[in-house]
Design an enzyme around this catalytic site. Sequence first.
Site, PDB file in Angstrom:
ATOM      1  N   ASN A 120       0.755  -0.839   0.324  1.00 43.84           N
ATOM      2  CA  ASN A 120      -0.255   0.099   0.288  1.00 43.84           C
ATOM      3  C   ASN A 120       0.714   1.264  -0.419  1.00 43.84           C
ATOM      4  OD1 ASN A 120      -0.534   1.891   2.629  1.00 43.84           O
ATOM      5  ND2 ASN A 120      -0.056  -0.092   3.351  1.00 43.84           N
ATOM      6  N   PHE A 124      -1.377   8.339   4.096  1.00 44.95           N
ATOM      7  CA  PHE A 124      -2.194   9.384   4.848  1.00 44.95           C
ATOM      8  C   PHE A 124      -3.772   9.448   4.459  1.00 44.95           C
ATOM      9  CE2 PHE A 124       1.516   9.805   8.288  1.00 44.95           C
ATOM     10  CZ  PHE A 124       1.428   8.347   8.086  1.00 44.95           C
ATOM     11  N   SER A 185       5.522   5.012   8.617  1.00 46.09           N
ATOM     12  CA  SER A 185       4.704   4.961   7.365  1.00 46.09           C
ATOM     13  C   SER A 185       6.053   4.824   6.540  1.00 46.09           C
ATOM     14  CB  SER A 185       3.855   5.695   7.064  1.00 46.09           C
ATOM     15  OG  SER A 185       3.182   5.484   5.719  1.00 46.09           O
ATOM     16  N   ASN A 187       5.064   5.948   3.113  1.00 45.88           N
ATOM     17  CA  ASN A 187       4.227   6.329   1.751  1.00 45.88           C
ATOM     18  C   ASN A 187       4.186   8.248   2.109  1.00 45.88           C
ATOM     19  OD1 ASN A 187       4.148   4.034   1.095  1.00 45.88           O
ATOM     20  ND2 ASN A 187       2.082   3.952   2.216  1.00 45.88           N
ATOM     21  N   THR A 188       5.172   8.855   3.051  1.00 47.96           N
ATOM     22  CA  THR A 188       5.226  10.546   3.144  1.00 47.96           C
ATOM     23  C   THR A 188       5.945  10.572   3.518  1.00 47.96           C
ATOM     24  OG1 THR A 188       2.909  10.634   5.324  1.00 47.96           O
ATOM     25  CG2 THR A 188       4.116  12.319   5.305  1.00 47.96           C
ATOM     26  N   LYS A 229       5.106   3.936  16.985  1.00 48.46           N
ATOM     27  CA  LYS A 229       5.749   3.047  16.476  1.00 48.46           C
ATOM     28  C   LYS A 229       6.407   3.064  15.192  1.00 48.46           C
ATOM     29  CE  LYS A 229       2.308   0.301  12.899  1.00 48.46           C
ATOM     30  NZ  LYS A 229       1.180   0.072  12.250  1.00 48.46           N
ATOM     31  N   ASN A 258       5.591  -1.306  11.126  1.00 45.62           N
ATOM     32  CA  ASN A 258       5.381  -1.311  10.332  1.00 45.62           C
ATOM     33  C   ASN A 258       4.986  -2.028   9.162  1.00 45.62           C
ATOM     34  OD1 ASN A 258       3.373   0.784   8.659  1.00 45.62           O
ATOM     35  ND2 ASN A 258       3.593   2.743  10.188  1.00 45.62           N
TER      36      ASN A 258
HETATM   37  C1  LIG Z   1      -4.545   0.227   4.020  1.00 43.44           C
HETATM   38  C2  LIG Z   1      -3.291  -0.017   4.370  1.00 43.44           C
HETATM   39  C3  LIG Z   1      -3.430   1.210   5.318  1.00 43.44           C
HETATM   40  C4  LIG Z   1      -2.850   1.268   6.635  1.00 43.44           C
HETATM   41  N1  LIG Z   1      -2.448   2.131   7.098  1.00 43.44           N
HETATM   42  C5  LIG Z   1      -1.568   2.750   7.846  1.00 43.44           C
HETATM   43  C6  LIG Z   1      -1.268   4.053   9.043  1.00 43.44           C
HETATM   44  O1  LIG Z   1      -2.468   4.729   8.357  1.00 43.44           O
HETATM   45  N2  LIG Z   1      -1.334   4.242   9.940  1.00 43.44           N
HETATM   46  C7  LIG Z   1      -0.279   2.662  10.981  1.00 43.44           C
HETATM   47  O2  LIG Z   1       0.285   2.645  11.427  1.00 43.44           O
HETATM   48  N3  LIG Z   1      -0.227   1.904   9.643  1.00 43.44           N
HETATM   49  C8  LIG Z   1      -0.950   1.396   9.129  1.00 43.44           C
HETATM   50  N4  LIG Z   1      -0.985   0.062   8.199  1.00 43.44           N
HETATM   51  C9  LIG Z   1       0.034  -0.489   8.830  1.00 43.44           C
HETATM   52  C10 LIG Z   1      -0.656  -2.016   9.819  1.00 43.44           C
HETATM   53  O3  LIG Z   1      -1.427  -0.936  10.749  1.00 43.44           O
HETATM   54  C11 LIG Z   1       0.482  -2.451  10.212  1.00 43.44           C
HETATM   55  O4  LIG Z   1       1.905  -2.197  10.736  1.00 43.44           O
HETATM   56  C12 LIG Z   1       0.717  -3.695   8.861  1.00 43.44           C
HETATM   57  O5  LIG Z   1      -0.212  -3.655   8.556  1.00 43.44           O
HETATM   58  C13 LIG Z   1       1.901  -4.305   8.793  1.00 43.44           C
HETATM   59  O6  LIG Z   1       0.860  -6.029   9.636  1.00 43.44           O
HETATM   60  P1  LIG Z   1      -0.011  -7.024   9.163  1.00 43.44           P
HETATM   61  O7  LIG Z   1       1.113  -7.418   8.339  1.00 43.44           O
HETATM   62  O8  LIG Z   1      -0.920  -7.722   9.943  1.00 43.44           O
HETATM   63  O9  LIG Z   1      -0.978  -6.119   8.436  1.00 43.44           O
HETATM   64  C14 LIG Z   1      -1.312   0.194   6.621  1.00 43.44           C
HETATM   65  C15 LIG Z   1      -1.323  -1.109   6.451  1.00 43.44           C
HETATM   66  C16 LIG Z   1      -2.460  -1.274   5.231  1.00 43.44           C
HETATM   67  C17 LIG Z   1      -2.294  -2.275   4.212  1.00 43.44           C
END
Ligand SMILES: Cc1cc2nc3c(=O)[nH]c(=O)nc-3n(C[C@H](O)[C@H](O)[C@H](O)COP(=O)(O)O)c2cc1C
Length: 317
Positions: A120, A124, A185, A187-188, A229, A258
């Site tokens: 992804n 934000f 993140s 992506n910023t 985080k 993350n």
């Molecule tokens: C579509 C998407 C959007 C996410 N947005 C955020 C976010 O806004 N803030 C954040 O701290 N993590 C965000 N994450 C990261 C997740 O909270 C998590 O740390 C990451 O996906 C790893 O966990 P997983 O493998 O179980 O998905 C996002 C993940 C995905 C897939």
Amino acid sequence: MLFKALIRPAMFRTSANDPEIAHHWLMNRMATLSHSQTALKIIEAANAYKSPALERDIFGVHFPNPVGLAGGFDKNGIALPALAALGFGFIEAGTVTRYAQPGNARPRIFRLSVDNALINRMGFPNDGADAIHERLARLKKPAIPIGWSIGKSKVTPQEEAIEDYLYSLRKLYDFSDFFTVNVSSPNTPGLRKLQDKEPLDQLLQAIVQESEALAQRTDSPTAKAVLVKIAPDLTEDQLDDVIEVCLQRNIRGIIATNTTLARTGLRQTSSESGGLSGRPLHTRSLEVIRYLSQHLDNKIPIIGVGVSSGPMTPGEP
Ligand SMILES: Cc1cc2nc3c(=O)[nH]c(=O)nc-3n(C[C@H](O)[C@H](O)[C@H](O)COP(=O)(O)O)c2cc1C
């Protein structure tokens, strides 16, 4: 069963070109259900499991169980009551930024079904701290802890990042049981640079101080806990710096991890940029959690993320 056999395949088909469609479809349903007390009671009766053995008291907050919903799922806090009724022990809402922003152009979520993974580059997208504050003031707060994740607005220059975070902290202070400082993140642009020792130290010092000042202003006996985080792509030296700063600045929890910029071990190739999550992240996320646990001496709780899908190779830890 029903979800895996019927609902999920149907959602995957209808959102093949843009997985975000499935997410919004689900979130809109959950948002509607959040306004019906009867629906919430039915969802809770069917899903929530309570046991004293699962309860935890950490940084002054009572958790009915230790399994939470990770940041990014409900970025705008539109469906917190229905999500809470599913039985989570807490929800990390957001990430919210000071200014409302659309995020990157769609599509910005890509399924790697073979690898049980996603890439992804959301960036934000959220309604901004002011609008979310207004929404929360109208909604009944769920009975489980809600922690708001705060990040930096894309338009805010790096040197004004601290004030950007503080704005969101102040706006959401009354609606949050704890805060997560998102510096991870991918992506910023520039956000992950805030994990470097000096900027991290300045940022966390300012946020913890502000949390303490806000607690005094509201006659609250304790300041709301501040967590951070982190990314899975940090080296051991960088993790050592994070640990040192967190201990120094009274950070109450580290959320690891993350999404990753690495693409190791993928069976399905993808040239999409962004953060990778799901099964390929499991091993690295677990490594970071293990490293933190070995070096934190139980001084700061760790919340593990990125480990739920299991390892790529059966038999791996
Ligand atoms: C579509 C998407 C959007 C996410 N947005 C955020 C976010 O806004 N803030 C954040 O701290 N993590 C965000 N994450 C990261 C997740 O909270 C998590 O740390 C990451 O996906 C790893 O966990 P997983 O493998 O179980 O998905 C996002 C993940 C995905 C897939």
